[in-house]
Design a protein around this motif. Structure first.
Motif, PDB file in Angstrom:
ATOM      1  N   GLY A  81     -34.443  31.158 -53.577  1.00 55.93           N
ATOM      2  CA  GLY A  81     -35.461  31.349 -52.404  1.00 55.93           C
ATOM      3  C   GLY A  81     -34.604  31.224 -51.081  1.00 55.93           C
ATOM      4  N   ARG A  82     -33.397  31.203 -51.373  1.00 55.63           N
ATOM      5  CA  ARG A  82     -32.418  31.042 -50.121  1.00 55.63           C
ATOM      6  C   ARG A  82     -31.654  32.256 -50.142  1.00 55.63           C
ATOM      7  NH1 ARG A  82     -31.146  24.697 -49.486  1.00 55.63           N
ATOM      8  NH2 ARG A  82     -30.347  25.615 -47.491  1.00 55.63           N
ATOM      9  N   ARG A  83     -31.232  32.680 -48.874  1.00 56.51           N
ATOM     10  CA  ARG A  83     -30.255  33.880 -48.548  1.00 56.51           C
ATOM     11  C   ARG A  83     -28.854  33.308 -48.589  1.00 56.51           C
ATOM     12  NH1 ARG A  83     -31.815  38.696 -48.968  1.00 56.51           N
ATOM     13  NH2 ARG A  83     -30.121  39.589 -47.923  1.00 56.51           N
ATOM     14  N   GLU A  84     -27.874  33.624 -49.351  1.00 58.17           N
ATOM     15  CA  GLU A  84     -26.771  33.155 -49.381  1.00 58.17           C
ATOM     16  C   GLU A  84     -25.491  34.395 -48.885  1.00 58.17           C
ATOM     17  OE1 GLU A  84     -25.125  29.893 -51.971  1.00 58.17           O
ATOM     18  OE2 GLU A  84     -27.159  30.205 -52.987  1.00 58.17           O
ATOM     19  N   CYS A  85     -24.521  33.928 -48.244  1.00 60.33           N
ATOM     20  CA  CYS A  85     -23.551  34.797 -48.122  1.00 60.33           C
ATOM     21  C   CYS A  85     -22.174  34.271 -48.903  1.00 60.33           C
ATOM     22  CB  CYS A  85     -23.140  35.189 -46.753  1.00 60.33           C
ATOM     23  SG  CYS A  85     -21.921  36.557 -46.524  1.00 60.33           S
ATOM     24  N   THR A  86     -21.592  34.599 -50.001  1.00 58.86           N
ATOM     25  CA  THR A  86     -20.671  33.993 -50.660  1.00 58.86           C
ATOM     26  C   THR A  86     -19.427  35.496 -50.931  1.00 58.86           C
ATOM     27  OG1 THR A  86     -21.455  34.688 -52.806  1.00 58.86           O
ATOM     28  CG2 THR A  86     -22.216  32.476 -51.664  1.00 58.86           C
ATOM     29  N   GLU A  87     -18.390  34.912 -51.466  1.00 61.68           N
ATOM     30  CA  GLU A  87     -17.340  35.741 -51.860  1.00 61.68           C
ATOM     31  C   GLU A  87     -17.498  36.301 -53.060  1.00 61.68           C
ATOM     32  OE1 GLU A  87     -12.419  35.443 -52.586  1.00 61.68           O
ATOM     33  OE2 GLU A  87     -13.583  33.561 -51.879  1.00 61.68           O
TER      34      GLU A  87
ATOM     35  N   LEU B  86     -13.937  40.779 -49.937  1.00 57.39           N
ATOM     36  CA  LEU B  86     -15.438  41.491 -49.881  1.00 57.39           C
ATOM     37  C   LEU B  86     -16.494  40.230 -50.280  1.00 57.39           C
ATOM     38  CD1 LEU B  86     -16.438  44.285 -49.466  1.00 57.39           C
ATOM     39  CD2 LEU B  86     -16.706  44.533 -51.996  1.00 57.39           C
ATOM     40  N   ARG B  87     -17.395  40.111 -49.372  1.00 52.17           N
ATOM     41  CA  ARG B  87     -18.508  38.806 -49.634  1.00 52.17           C
ATOM     42  C   ARG B  87     -19.695  39.814 -49.887  1.00 52.17           C
ATOM     43  NH1 ARG B  87     -17.163  34.343 -47.783  1.00 52.17           N
ATOM     44  NH2 ARG B  87     -19.046  33.518 -47.132  1.00 52.17           N
ATOM     45  N   ILE B  88     -20.778  38.914 -50.545  1.00 50.37           N
ATOM     46  CA  ILE B  88     -21.857  39.547 -50.881  1.00 50.37           C
ATOM     47  C   ILE B  88     -23.006  38.735 -50.117  1.00 50.37           C
ATOM     48  CG2 ILE B  88     -21.923  38.430 -53.094  1.00 50.37           C
ATOM     49  CD1 ILE B  88     -23.348  40.919 -53.977  1.00 50.37           C
ATOM     50  N   GLU B  89     -24.052  39.194 -49.764  1.00 52.72           N
ATOM     51  CA  GLU B  89     -25.251  38.529 -49.114  1.00 52.72           C
ATOM     52  C   GLU B  89     -26.276  38.835 -50.329  1.00 52.72           C
ATOM     53  OE1 GLU B  89     -28.303  38.437 -45.542  1.00 52.72           O
ATOM     54  OE2 GLU B  89     -26.149  38.719 -45.067  1.00 52.72           O
ATOM     55  N   LEU B  90     -27.001  37.599 -50.698  1.00 49.08           N
ATOM     56  CA  LEU B  90     -28.067  37.944 -51.762  1.00 49.08           C
ATOM     57  C   LEU B  90     -28.937  36.535 -51.663  1.00 49.08           C
ATOM     58  CD1 LEU B  90     -26.999  35.771 -54.024  1.00 49.08           C
ATOM     59  CD2 LEU B  90     -25.527  37.473 -54.984  1.00 49.08           C
ATOM     60  N   GLN B  91     -30.169  36.876 -52.324  1.00 49.27           N
ATOM     61  CA  GLN B  91     -30.949  35.719 -52.438  1.00 49.27           C
ATOM     62  C   GLN B  91     -30.960  35.089 -53.637  1.00 49.27           C
ATOM     63  OE1 GLN B  91     -34.729  36.505 -50.620  1.00 49.27           O
ATOM     64  NE2 GLN B  91     -35.706  34.855 -51.622  1.00 49.27           N
ATOM     65  N   TRP B  92     -30.831  33.594 -53.397  1.00 46.41           N
ATOM     66  CA  TRP B  92     -30.623  32.726 -54.757  1.00 46.41           C
ATOM     67  C   TRP B  92     -31.514  31.473 -54.708  1.00 46.41           C
ATOM     68  CZ3 TRP B  92     -28.217  33.352 -59.379  1.00 46.41           C
ATOM     69  CH2 TRP B  92     -28.178  32.195 -60.198  1.00 46.41           C
TER      70      TRP B  92
ATOM     71  N   HIS C  43     -25.618  25.744 -51.437  1.00 46.42           N
ATOM     72  CA  HIS C  43     -26.393  24.720 -50.640  1.00 46.42           C
ATOM     73  C   HIS C  43     -27.510  23.850 -51.415  1.00 46.42           C
ATOM     74  CE1 HIS C  43     -24.039  26.316 -47.178  1.00 46.42           C
ATOM     75  NE2 HIS C  43     -24.660  27.664 -47.573  1.00 46.42           N
ATOM     76  N   HIS C  44     -27.524  23.796 -52.579  1.00 44.92           N
ATOM     77  CA  HIS C  44     -28.430  23.376 -53.451  1.00 44.92           C
ATOM     78  C   HIS C  44     -28.326  21.640 -53.319  1.00 44.92           C
ATOM     79  CE1 HIS C  44     -31.085  21.794 -56.724  1.00 44.92           C
ATOM     80  NE2 HIS C  44     -31.541  23.306 -56.899  1.00 44.92           N
ATOM     81  N   PRO C  45     -29.499  21.071 -53.023  1.00 47.25           N
ATOM     82  CA  PRO C  45     -29.345  19.780 -52.587  1.00 47.25           C
ATOM     83  C   PRO C  45     -28.890  18.713 -53.701  1.00 47.25           C
ATOM     84  CG  PRO C  45     -31.612  20.302 -52.205  1.00 47.25           C
ATOM     85  CD  PRO C  45     -30.791  21.707 -52.708  1.00 47.25           C
TER      86      PRO C  45
END
Length: 190
Positions: free
Chosen positions: A28-34, A20-26, A55-57
């Motif tokens: 200010g960015r949308r992420e799809c993670t496990e 199962l994967r979850i898409e959320l906003q973290w 993806h935080h630089p």
């Protein structure tokens, strides 16, 4: 996104949903993670452990950050990527006229030929659990004959356990009676 005041206690109800994967906003960015773990707290709230800020630089690429966050079906989306054993609640009972879901090792002759990719996706309806469900056709694996093919479709099914739609990636045997374009004038099957 809200965070629990403390890390959930291990004695509270625990379940895991591999695949199962979850898409959320973290940040200010949308992420799809496990989705790593799920816990139902004694106060009735559900929290999920997931990897965040991938993806935080400013962070080294090898550093993994995990966080417990409160489940919010209005602001988060769930998907199941190719987990073959997991059936959606809508698929739990097979009905006459349902689409044939491809199992491991089935219709292998369709995966050796050419395929068609649909970009953007094509809106389709898939019959599962005795009802039509809207989905997104991603590609078609063509078999040795015109009428033999495997269709890859993303289908959101309602999951009562989550109180939300969970998108499942499915492979179905091509059959116009069980998988059809949205808006066709075919009679509805009940």
């Amino acid at each position: 996104m809200q965070f629990p005041d403390r890390v959930p206690d291990w004695r509270e109800t625990v379940s895991t949903r591999p695949g199962l994967r979850i898409e959320l906003q973290w940040g200010g960015r949308r992420e799809c993670t496990e989705l790593l773990e799920v816990r139902d707290l004694s106060n009735g709230q559900r929290v999920v452990l997931t990897i965040v800020n991938t993806h935080h630089p400013a962070l080294p690429s090898h550093r993994i950050r995990m966080a417990w966050v409160y489940w919010d079906p209005g602001r988060m989306q769930l998907s199941n990527q190719w987990h073959r054993g997991a059936s959606a609640a809508a698929e739990a009972e097979w009905h006459q006229g349902d689409a044939h879901r491809i199992r491991v090792g089935e219709m292998l002759d369709c995966f050796t030929g050419d395929w068609t990719t649909f970009r953007p996706h094509r809106d389709v309806e898939v019959r599962a659990g005795g009802r039509w469900h809207r989905g997104k056709l991603r590609w078609r694996h063509n078999g040795p004959t015109e009428d033999r093919a495997v269709m890859v479709v993303d289908v959101p099914f309602y999951e009562p356990e989550w109180g939300a739609l969970v998108t499942y990636k499915r492979m179905y045997r091509w059959d116009p009676r069980t998988l059809r374009p949205v808006g066709t004038d075919q009679p509805k099957q009940s």
